[in-house]
Design an enzyme around this catalytic site. Structure first.
Site, PDB file in Angstrom:
ATOM      1  N   ILE A 251       2.505  -3.042  -3.168  1.00  0.00           N
ATOM      2  CA  ILE A 251       2.034  -4.408  -3.020  1.00  0.00           C
ATOM      3  C   ILE A 251       3.220  -5.310  -3.331  1.00  0.00           C
ATOM      4  O   ILE A 251       3.938  -5.107  -4.308  1.00  0.00           O
ATOM      5  CB  ILE A 251       0.835  -4.701  -3.958  1.00  0.00           C
ATOM      6  CG1 ILE A 251       0.317  -6.135  -3.766  1.00  0.00           C
ATOM      7  CG2 ILE A 251       1.180  -4.446  -5.411  1.00  0.00           C
ATOM      8  CD1 ILE A 251      -0.958  -6.420  -4.563  1.00  0.00           C
ATOM      9  N   SER A 252       3.484  -6.285  -2.473  1.00  0.00           N
ATOM     10  CA  SER A 252       4.647  -7.164  -2.651  1.00  0.00           C
ATOM     11  C   SER A 252       4.537  -7.983  -3.927  1.00  0.00           C
ATOM     12  O   SER A 252       3.436  -8.324  -4.373  1.00  0.00           O
ATOM     13  CB  SER A 252       4.779  -8.109  -1.455  1.00  0.00           C
ATOM     14  OG  SER A 252       5.044  -7.403  -0.269  1.00  0.00           O
ATOM     15  N   GLN A 253       5.699  -8.325  -4.485  1.00  0.00           N
ATOM     16  CA  GLN A 253       5.686  -9.154  -5.684  1.00  0.00           C
ATOM     17  C   GLN A 253       5.160 -10.541  -5.329  1.00  0.00           C
ATOM     18  O   GLN A 253       5.371 -11.041  -4.214  1.00  0.00           O
ATOM     19  CB  GLN A 253       7.071  -9.246  -6.301  1.00  0.00           C
ATOM     20  CG  GLN A 253       8.077 -10.062  -5.520  1.00  0.00           C
ATOM     21  CD  GLN A 253       9.432 -10.092  -6.180  1.00  0.00           C
ATOM     22  OE1 GLN A 253      10.301  -9.275  -5.864  1.00  0.00           O
ATOM     23  NE2 GLN A 253       9.618 -11.027  -7.084  1.00  0.00           N
TER      24      GLN A 253
END
Length: 205
Positions: free
Chosen positions: A75-77
């Protein structure tokens, strides 16, 4: 586009390290890092990120870091999600947005808080099914998930006003360069292309 939660799902409100207060602190950090568009900050505050990761990692949900979601994906930051969406909004709100790489569904949910119509394409079927489950309780009627190769575009739903590509690529896929309205009106496509930077513009012009 408000978030609603079905009975029986994990609580969107959260407790402790997944609470609304912890989410608010994440938003404060995004503001400190330079995110200025209040529409983006409100959307980030509205979507419960802890619902999109494994419960074992829930206490880290609001850290500004990427986290594993299975299938060798992350999951992207939060900052990357926020900044990419902020760039899309620099002109005005596009009518329809294409996301390439649904992942766990988090960024798609944030996009759907802002844009009138969002299409999100994921090539890994198991991950797409997980994203559907994660998103089920949010009841986002303006979000449509599609199984397929997002690098091939999504001709049936084109034209798009903006395109966000979650995963890095060696080059800009030609199918995305000509994906409907993108080439006509100059809306941005945001994609990581062989660069150490978090993301950069890709343009058909």
């Amino acid at each position: 586009m408000a978030v609603e939660v079905n009975p029986g799902t994990r609580s969107a409100a959260g407790v402790g390290m997944t609470s609304q207060r912890t989410r608010a602190r994440m938003v404060d950090r995004l503001r400190e890092k330079g995110i200025r568009d209040e529409r983006v900050l409100q959307a980030m505050a509205a979507v419960p990120r802890h619902l999109f990761i494994e419960e074992a990692l829930a206490s880290r949900a609001y850290e500004d870091t990427a986290l594993p979601i299975g299938f060798a994906q992350t999951i992207s930051q939060p900052y990357v999600v926020a900044r990419m969406i902020e760039v899309l909004l620099e002109k005005q709100i596009p009518t329809t947005v294409l996301e390439v790489g649904t992942g766990c569904g988090y960024q798609a949910a944030v996009l759907a808080q802002i844009f009138p119509e969002v299409y999100s394409v994921e090539r890994i079927k198991g991950l797409l099914e997980r994203a559907r489950a994660n998103l089920l309780g949010l009841r986002l009627a303006n979000l449509r998930l599609v199984h397929g190769d997002g690098y091939a575009g999504l001709e049936k739903a084109a034209p798009f006003g903006g395109i966000v590509v979650a995963a890095a690529a060696r080059a800009v896929p030609e199918a995305l360069r000509s994906c409907g309205g993108f080439t006509r009106n100059g809306w941005p496509m945001l994609i990581r292309v062989g660069s150490p930077r978090p993301f950069h513009w890709a343009s058909s012009r």
